[in-house]
Design an enzyme around this catalytic site. Structure first.
Site, PDB file in Angstrom:
ATOM      1  N   TYR A 102       2.515 -10.946   8.405  1.00  0.00           N
ATOM      2  CA  TYR A 102       3.045 -11.954   8.393  1.00  0.00           C
ATOM      3  C   TYR A 102       2.925 -12.971   9.666  1.00  0.00           C
ATOM      4  CZ  TYR A 102       4.347  -8.778   5.122  1.00  0.00           C
ATOM      5  OH  TYR A 102       4.572  -7.324   3.817  1.00  0.00           O
ATOM      6  N   LYS A 106       4.651   6.846   6.869  1.00  0.00           N
ATOM      7  CA  LYS A 106       5.685   6.602   8.160  1.00  0.00           C
ATOM      8  C   LYS A 106       5.949   7.284   9.036  1.00  0.00           C
ATOM      9  CE  LYS A 106       7.649   1.826   6.385  1.00  0.00           C
ATOM     10  NZ  LYS A 106       7.537   1.240   6.974  1.00  0.00           N
ATOM     11  N   TYR A 166      10.579  -3.133  -2.200  1.00  0.00           N
ATOM     12  CA  TYR A 166       9.463  -3.337  -1.714  1.00  0.00           C
ATOM     13  C   TYR A 166       8.893  -1.730  -2.001  1.00  0.00           C
ATOM     14  CZ  TYR A 166       6.132  -3.855   2.040  1.00  0.00           C
ATOM     15  OH  TYR A 166       5.016  -4.661   2.372  1.00  0.00           O
ATOM     16  N   ASP A 176       9.931   6.449  -3.746  1.00  0.00           N
ATOM     17  CA  ASP A 176       9.556   5.675  -2.851  1.00  0.00           C
ATOM     18  C   ASP A 176       9.863   5.640  -1.676  1.00  0.00           C
ATOM     19  OD1 ASP A 176       8.168   4.264  -0.642  1.00  0.00           O
ATOM     20  OD2 ASP A 176       7.710   2.447  -1.765  1.00  0.00           O
TER      21      ASP A 176
HETATM   22  N1  PMP Z   1       7.178   0.892   0.820  1.00  0.00           N
HETATM   23  C1  PMP Z   1       8.020   1.173   1.179  1.00  0.00           C
HETATM   24  C2  PMP Z   1       9.259   1.895   1.079  1.00  0.00           C
HETATM   25  C3  PMP Z   1       8.083   0.862   2.355  1.00  0.00           C
HETATM   26  O1  PMP Z   1       9.265   0.209   3.610  1.00  0.00           O
HETATM   27  C4  PMP Z   1       6.974   0.641   3.052  1.00  0.00           C
HETATM   28  C5  PMP Z   1       6.574   0.276   4.459  1.00  0.00           C
HETATM   29  N2  PMP Z   1       7.477  -0.620   5.242  1.00  0.00           N
HETATM   30  C6  PMP Z   1       5.862   1.029   2.230  1.00  0.00           C
HETATM   31  C7  PMP Z   1       6.007   1.553   1.202  1.00  0.00           C
HETATM   32  C8  PMP Z   1       3.672   0.668   2.319  1.00  0.00           C
HETATM   33  O2  PMP Z   1       3.987   1.482   3.317  1.00  0.00           O
HETATM   34  P1  PMP Z   1       2.161   0.771   4.414  1.00  0.00           P
HETATM   35  O3  PMP Z   1       2.945  -0.352   5.211  1.00  0.00           O
HETATM   36  O4  PMP Z   1       2.619   2.395   5.149  1.00  0.00           O
HETATM   37  O5  PMP Z   1       1.694   0.934   3.675  1.00  0.00           O
END
Ligand code: PMP
Length: 430
Positions: A18, A275, A145, A246
């Site tokens: 970003y 993560k 997100y 998620d």
């Molecule tokens: N879902 C959530 C809740 C996240 O916080 C993130 C990353 N910040 C993602 C999906 C995407 O993961 P990545 O950046 O490894 O593609």
């Protein structure tokens, strides 16, 4: 070594998350990382408040994670997963199946969180195809997100992720109002009204509900009421819809529970992990689902699940994930996260009365100070580095999610730096 030339090349040629290549914000060269500290090229050490975006839960340069990588590397770093399997993947998936709720027993390994989300959405659509229906809409929450790839982005908050840029290209989905009842508030049944209205209206078209359980992360760092999530589960059951959780950010202890869904004692039909899965060493994600979903996908016209990335089940990533999960299973995180939570409450909640502060909230090893005005990113970043800490705010959110192994003194350095930043109006935009 990081030369002036390296710095200039970076500014001219390399995109960072970003940021503009035209007018890049300053970047700080890190040359090493150990436990809870990042070492800059000029020798300064910064206490890490970010866990490299929720990932490095055991801290950096962990001997057991390094050893797992080295052992696996001596065998093989990578081999394709099509038609081949290997011990590292099998061991990791065994651990994942045993650590997650019993119903989740089928695992799809992929490269990143965003891809796990793509996979989960595809699973839901193919599940409906297996049932003879074409369902391509999702119901989700505002302020959510889920990643930056297009399907993931289509279920991110429309304003935060600038859906306007992609109008006509992004599939339109349904967005319920973001939950207003905070985690610790008294539950107000009206909080679920908008979600209930949308699901009642559109359930025959919807493939699944997708949300971040309890913690809305990058869309606003908000902690919502467990009852909200319970109601969502009830509505999904009532209308026969799949629920995708998620837990890419929340998985593996961050919210104080091993998985955030446990706060509401619910089990999703599809679970996305990423993560912290590898302890922040390599990129890897896992999407888990039930036997029923997997079997139904098998009955779709394709006859199989239509996804298969090149680096699926990468042995190095699996081996280090396995070692990270073994550390998680040993259980020290529970005491560590509880200690961080207590200290964050003691040291951050006091900032609530500060004139620059709109809100302070803490859950598990996550502390958020929301300021009244947006931060001046370049200025506040420099200020924090000068204070010897690595904290990367965005918008009006200054937040901490340190490695679980952080010491009380290191955490105090982070909270003190936030307090000092708030006293400095030059670090905030009007
Ligand atoms: N879902 C959530 C809740 C996240 O916080 C993130 C990353 N910040 C993602 C999906 C995407 O993961 P990545 O950046 O490894 O593609």
């Amino acid at each position: 070594m990081f030369t002036q030339d390296d710095r200039a090349f970076d500014r001219q040629h390399i995109w960072h998350p970003y940021t503009s290549l035209h007018e890049p914000l300053p970047c700080y060269p890190v040359v090493a990382a150990e436990k809870c500290q990042l070492e800059l090229a000029d020798g300064r050490r910064l206490v890490d408040g970010m866990s490299s975006w929720w990932a490095a839960i055991h801290g950096y340069n962990h001997p057991r994670l390094n050893q797992a990588l080295q052992q696996q590397m001596a065998q093989m770093s990578h081999v394709m997963f099509g038609g081949i399997t290997h011990p590292a993947a099998v061991q990791l998936c065994r651990q994942l199946v045993s650590m997650t709720p019993e119903a989740l027993e089928c695992v799809f390994l992929a490269d990143s969180g965003s891809v796990a989300v793509e996979v989960s959405m595809k699973m839901a659509m193919q599940y409906w195809l297996g049932r003879g229906e074409r369902r391509q809409q999702f119901l989700t929450l505002q302020r959510g997100y889920h990643g930056d790839t297009f399907a993931a982005m289509s279920v991110c908050d429309p304003d935060n992720s600038m859906h306007s840029l992609w109008r006509g290209f992004l599939p339109p989905h349904h967005f319920a109002a973001a939950p207003q009842c905070a985690f610790d508030d008294a539950w107000d049944e009206r909080d679920i009204d908008d979600f209930a209205r949308l699901i009642a209206q559109h359930h025959t078209q919807i493939a699944a509900v997708i949300l971040e359980p309890i913690v809305q992360g990058a869309g606003g760092m908000r902690f919502y009421h467990p009852r909200y999530l319970q109601r969502v589960r009830e509505y999904c059951d009532r209308y026969g819809l799949l629920l995708i959780a998620d837990e890419i950010a929340t998985g593996f202890g961050r919210s104080g529970k091993l998985f955030a869904c446990e706060h509401a004692q619910i089990v999703p039909d599809i679970l996305c992990l990423g993560k912290a899965l590898t302890g922040g060493t390599m990129t890897l994600s896992a999407t888990l689902t039930t036997r029923e979903v997997a079997d139904t996908i098998g009955r779709s016209e394709a006859g199989c699940f239509m996804h298969g990335p090149t680096f699926m089940g990468n042995p190095l990533a699996c081996a280090v994930a396995s070692a990270s999960l073994a550390l998680v299973q040993e259980g020290a995180w529970q005491r560590q996260v509880a200690g961080i939570e207590q200290q964050l409450r003691d040291q951050l909640l006091a900032l609530r009365s500060h004139p620059q502060v709109a809100d302070v909230r803490v859950l598990g090893a996550i502390g958020v100070v929301e300021s009244r005005t947006p931060v001046n990113m370049a200025a506040i970043q420099r200020f924090f580095v000068d204070q010897g800490v690595w904290i990367r705010p965005f918008g009006r959110l200054i937040y901490l999610m340190p490695p679980y192994i952080i010491t009380a003194d290191e955490l105090a350095q982070l909270t003190t730096a936030i307090g000092r930043a708030l006293d400095n109006p030059a670090l905030f935009n009007a």
